[in-house]
Write an enzyme that holds these catalytic residues in place. Structure first.
Site, mmCIF file in Angstrom:
data_model
loop_
_atom_site.group_PDB
_atom_site.id
_atom_site.type_symbol
_atom_site.label_atom_id
_atom_site.label_comp_id
_atom_site.label_asym_id
_atom_site.label_seq_id
_atom_site.Cartn_x
_atom_site.Cartn_y
_atom_site.Cartn_z
ATOM 1 N N LYS A 111 67.397 139.913 8.486
ATOM 2 C CA LYS A 111 66.876 139.183 9.638
ATOM 3 C C LYS A 111 65.479 139.643 10.033
ATOM 4 O O LYS A 111 64.716 138.874 10.604
ATOM 5 C CB LYS A 111 67.843 139.342 10.826
ATOM 6 C CG LYS A 111 67.518 138.416 12.001
ATOM 7 C CD LYS A 111 67.554 136.960 11.583
ATOM 8 C CE LYS A 111 67.220 136.029 12.742
ATOM 9 N NZ LYS A 111 67.171 134.622 12.336
ATOM 10 N N SER A 117 43.090 126.478 -4.751
ATOM 11 C CA SER A 117 44.469 126.724 -4.337
ATOM 12 C C SER A 117 45.109 125.482 -3.704
ATOM 13 O O SER A 117 45.299 124.482 -4.362
ATOM 14 C CB SER A 117 44.530 127.936 -3.405
ATOM 15 O OG SER A 117 45.771 128.604 -3.529
#
Length: 343
Positions: A206, A154
């Site tokens: 948010k 990765s």
């Protein structure tokens, strides 16, 4: 004639000098500590300012010939890739240390090639990309070989593709091209125990990934778009560096799967099978030299760093084993990590 016994007047205990000594010793200790802190700050700043000329790190012999001026510098990338400053010389943590070591190798005319020795499952997206960019900068000046040990997956593979050449053992773990972001929900549990959560926010997105409620479809789409944007960059870099087709990668091996070194070699994700010793020989070949002293960089003793350790308030802890417990993801952070290597 009876004589009265002599009068014995008790003498006062003279303890004043003991109190005086304690006070003087205390102030001498404070003065010494203050001078030590001042000296550490001055020397630490001086080392940082002179780093471009003298180098921040000391050299330690690793392997190779000692009767030559030619050097191959080994820079280690080990553990989860993170920008955390804990345990590292640089204020930027692991990222800063690796960048500084690469820069020192670039600035040293005797260093003819660089080896990035990797044993990492990956880590934070930005940290991995920053190290990759530093490797690309280094290879523009000197040959760079990536040597994967047990794991180079990765984010660590992301770093490796920045090198000129990648070597890995046939039984190593690599690949895992993908991006992950983890969250969790305790909404059902809160409902069972009668706990409610109230969130006041300025916009509807948010509190994305708020664990006290289920995400909306719009929020899922927003996060997935972000994941795919980062994924596209990852795959694009692999395709460009390894001279592979982007669409073929997305339809095949770039689905997050881990690969053995042999599978990666067959898929052209790495250049050759081998070990660290083979990486040394390849580095000499790319640098067109016959002999070289292999060195690594070690941070010299620093009073500034020692005082930084003493100043921590964290409770001391001892960990005996390396386990997935150390690879827990932080909510809200993007990672290049194989999903089977964390909890």
């Amino acid at each position: 004639m009876n004589e009265s016994p002599p009068l014995i007047v008790p003498q006062p205990r003279r303890t004043g000098w003991i109190v005086y000594s304690v006070i003087v010793t205390f102030f001498l200790f404070l003065s010494f500590l203050g001078n030590l802190v001042l000296f550490a700050l001055v020397m630490g700043g001086g080392a940082a300012n002179l780093g471009g000329r003298r180098g921040l790190y000391e050299e330690q012999y690793v392997d190779g010939d000692t009767d030559t001026r030619n050097k191959i510098a080994v820079v280690y990338l080990a553990g989860v890739i993170s920008s955390s400053a804990d345990g590292y010389t640089s204020e930027e943590g692991m990222v800063g240390d690796i960048k500084n070591q690469l820069q020192q190798a670039e600035d040293d005319d005797r260093v003819k090639a660089i080896i990035i020795r990797i044993n990492s499952p990956g880590g934070e997206v930005v940290a991995s990309d920053t190290i990759y960019q530093a490797v690309v900068e280094a290879r523009s000046k000197k040959p760079v070989v990536a040597s994967i040990d047990t794991v180079g997956a990765s984010g660590a593979y992301y770093v490796a593709v920045g090198a000129d050449y990648i070597i890995a053992p046939d039984l190593s773990i690599t690949g895992s091209i993908g991006v992950i972001l983890q969250s969790f929900s305790v909404a059902d549990l809160m409902g069972k125990i009668g706990v409610k959560s109230y969130t006041f926010k300025s916009g509807r997105y948010k509190d994305v990934l708020n664990p006290t409620r289920e995400p909306t479809d719009a929020e899922k789409a927003l996060v997935q778009d972000l994941i795919m944007e980062v994924y596209d960059k990852f795959v694009g870099i692999v395709a460009e560096e390894r001279k592979l087709n982007v669409d073929d990668l997305k339809a095949g091996l770039a689905d997050g799967r881990i690969l053995s070194g042999k599978q990666a070699k067959d898929a052209k994700l790495i250049d050759d099978l081998g070990y660290f010793e083979d990486a040394i020989e390849k580095a000499k070949d790319l640098a067109k030299i016959k002999k070289a002293k292999v060195i690594r960089y070690m941070a010299p003793f620093s009073l500034r760093n020692a005082l930084r350790i003493f100043g921590k308030n964290e409770q001391a802890k001892i960990q005996i084993q390396i386990s997935p417990e150390q690879l827990k993801l932080e909510t809200g952070k993007l990672y290049f990590l194989p999903s089977n290597m964390f909890q």
